[in-house]
Enzyme design. Structure first.
Site, PDB file in Angstrom:
ATOM      1  N   HIS A  20      39.240  22.896 -28.072  1.00 19.91           N
ATOM      2  CA  HIS A  20      39.995  22.709 -26.830  1.00 19.91           C
ATOM      3  C   HIS A  20      39.242  21.758 -25.900  1.00 19.91           C
ATOM      4  O   HIS A  20      38.010  21.839 -25.779  1.00 19.91           O
ATOM      5  CB  HIS A  20      40.175  24.042 -26.099  1.00 19.91           C
ATOM      6  CG  HIS A  20      41.120  24.991 -26.763  1.00 19.91           C
ATOM      7  ND1 HIS A  20      41.900  24.651 -27.842  1.00 19.91           N
ATOM      8  CD2 HIS A  20      41.415  26.303 -26.466  1.00 19.91           C
ATOM      9  CE1 HIS A  20      42.631  25.711 -28.196  1.00 19.91           C
ATOM     10  NE2 HIS A  20      42.357  26.704 -27.386  1.00 19.91           N
TER      11      HIS A  20
ATOM     12  N   CYS B 122      40.552  31.790 -24.371  1.00 20.06           N
ATOM     13  CA  CYS B 122      39.685  30.729 -24.878  1.00 20.06           C
ATOM     14  C   CYS B 122      39.480  29.605 -23.860  1.00 20.06           C
ATOM     15  O   CYS B 122      38.348  29.154 -23.636  1.00 20.06           O
ATOM     16  CB  CYS B 122      40.254  30.171 -26.176  1.00 20.06           C
ATOM     17  SG  CYS B 122      42.012  29.755 -26.089  1.00 20.06           S
TER      18      CYS B 122
ATOM     19  N   LYS C  48      46.932  32.921 -16.892  1.00 15.63           N
ATOM     20  CA  LYS C  48      45.720  33.577 -17.402  1.00 15.63           C
ATOM     21  C   LYS C  48      44.483  32.887 -16.845  1.00 15.63           C
ATOM     22  O   LYS C  48      43.526  33.535 -16.407  1.00 15.63           O
ATOM     23  CB  LYS C  48      45.679  33.518 -18.937  1.00 15.63           C
ATOM     24  CG  LYS C  48      46.603  34.472 -19.663  1.00 15.63           C
ATOM     25  CD  LYS C  48      46.482  34.234 -21.167  1.00 15.63           C
ATOM     26  CE  LYS C  48      47.488  35.032 -21.958  1.00 15.63           C
ATOM     27  NZ  LYS C  48      47.431  34.718 -23.411  1.00 15.63           N
TER      28      LYS C  48
END
Length: 350
Positions: A244, A131, A215
């Site tokens: 976020h 994400c 990641k």
């Protein structure tokens, strides 16, 4: 003759992201002749809402994908590792939201606004990025095209919904408890999340970065198709339910002024610029909730280096950070005539 219709399965349909996938398939009127809801045996027999009805949840098995064209997976890494190869072997194209296939050389890692051409070489399993990576690269790609990004320093401020429903409930429970003067316990996170920030997302690795941070490093390079970009990240969990946020500092090979960057981003697909500090206009998670765009603001030059920019990037982590991006991949596959698996034996079934 009407547009081609597809049989679509959603694996993990009872989870937060799975439900969001169903919602977005409905909202965007995806050309589905049939939608199948799949989940574990525990959830089989329950129902999930879709359009004006309820879908009966079926148990996810090795045989679930016969006759299915596209499967959207949001059922966790181990489940995807087991069942995605069966789907590909049945001729179904998988778009997987877990981390299981992201760095697999056989699988494209795709954000449609950034690298849709990578879908051309898919072998039946396509990975949906992390994400925090998705929203960042949506903002970075147009700037990279304009000035060539050489280095990225990112700090994230990630909502608890990125962990799942239990984390949402824990934050709510802790806030209520603390406001009532009660002792609270933490089960989902190693420390209390209410009125706190945790500089740890996922486990720590040998290099003392967390798995979430690495990641972002590896996925950014793969999606952007440029291993020379240097990326360093600090990922932080904050007591926000949805959305976020990221502070992104970039260094470019060519000088790009803040004004030029705003103009580039204003024309970029999937980006909405909110940047008028004088009027206190900048992106916040409350702007992004339920929205498809990635919001960018606080665009300003970094005067400590020759060619540097600072950005503030915000997106709905359940939509663009997960479910929406997966559906957009499916839409792009359909539009480009790529809903097929050329070689059904690329991935070994177990």
């Amino acid at each position: 003759m009407g547009a081609q219709q597809f049989v679509v399965a959603v694996a993990g349909a009872t989870g937060a992201v799975g439900r969001e996938m169903l919602k977005i398939l409905e909202e965007r009127d995806f050309p589905a002749s049939k939608v199948i809801a799949l989940a574990s045996s525990r959830s089989a027999g329950s129902t999930v809402p879709f359009k004006n009805t309820e879908l009966l949840v079926e148990e996810l098995t090795e045989a679930s994908f016969q006759g299915v064209d596209i499967a959207l997976f949001s059922a966790g890494g181990s489940t995807s590792e087991k069942f995605a190869p069966y789907a590909a072997a049945a001729g179904c194209v998988v778009v997987d939201n877990s981390s299981a296939w992201r760095m697999d050389d056989r699988c494209p890692l795709v954000v449609p606004e950034v690298n849709p051409d990578d879908l051309d070489w898919h072998n039946g399993i396509i990975a949906n990025p992390n994400c925090s990576t998705i929203q960042m690269v949506v903002a970075l790609k147009p700037l990279h095209d304009a000035a060539t990004i050489t280095r990225v320093v990112v700090s994230t401020y990630q909502a608890v919904s990125g962990t799942g429903q239990k984390a949402i409930e824990e934050l709510e429970r802790q806030v209520r408890g603390l406001m009532g003067g009660q002792e609270v316990e933490n089960k989902v996170y190693p420390h209390r999340i209410a009125f706190n920030v945790l500089p740890q997302i996922d486990v720590f690795l040998e290099n003392e970065y967390t798995k979430e941070e690495m990641k972002m490093v590896h996925e950014t390079k793969k999606i952007m198709g440029d291993d020379s970009i240097r990326v360093t990240a600090t990922a932080v969990r904050v007591p926000v339910f949805f959305g976020h946020s990221e502070s992104v500092n970039i260094e470019t090979a060519k000088k790009l002024t803040a004004k030029e960057a705003r103009a580039v981003l204003a024309q970029a697909p999937g980006v909405r610029v909110l940047d008028n500090p004088g009027e206190k206009i900048y992106p916040m998670p409350i702007n992004a909730g339920g929205m498809d765009d990635t919001y960018v603001g606080r665009i300003r030059e970094d005067d400590t280096i020759e060619n540097g920019l600072n950005l503030w990037v915000v997106a709905d982590n359940l939509r663009k950070g997960a479910a929406l991006n997966a559906v957009q991949i499916a839409e792009t596959l359909a539009a480009r005539g790529l809903v097929r698996v050329q070689d059904r034996n690329v991935f070994e079934t177990k």
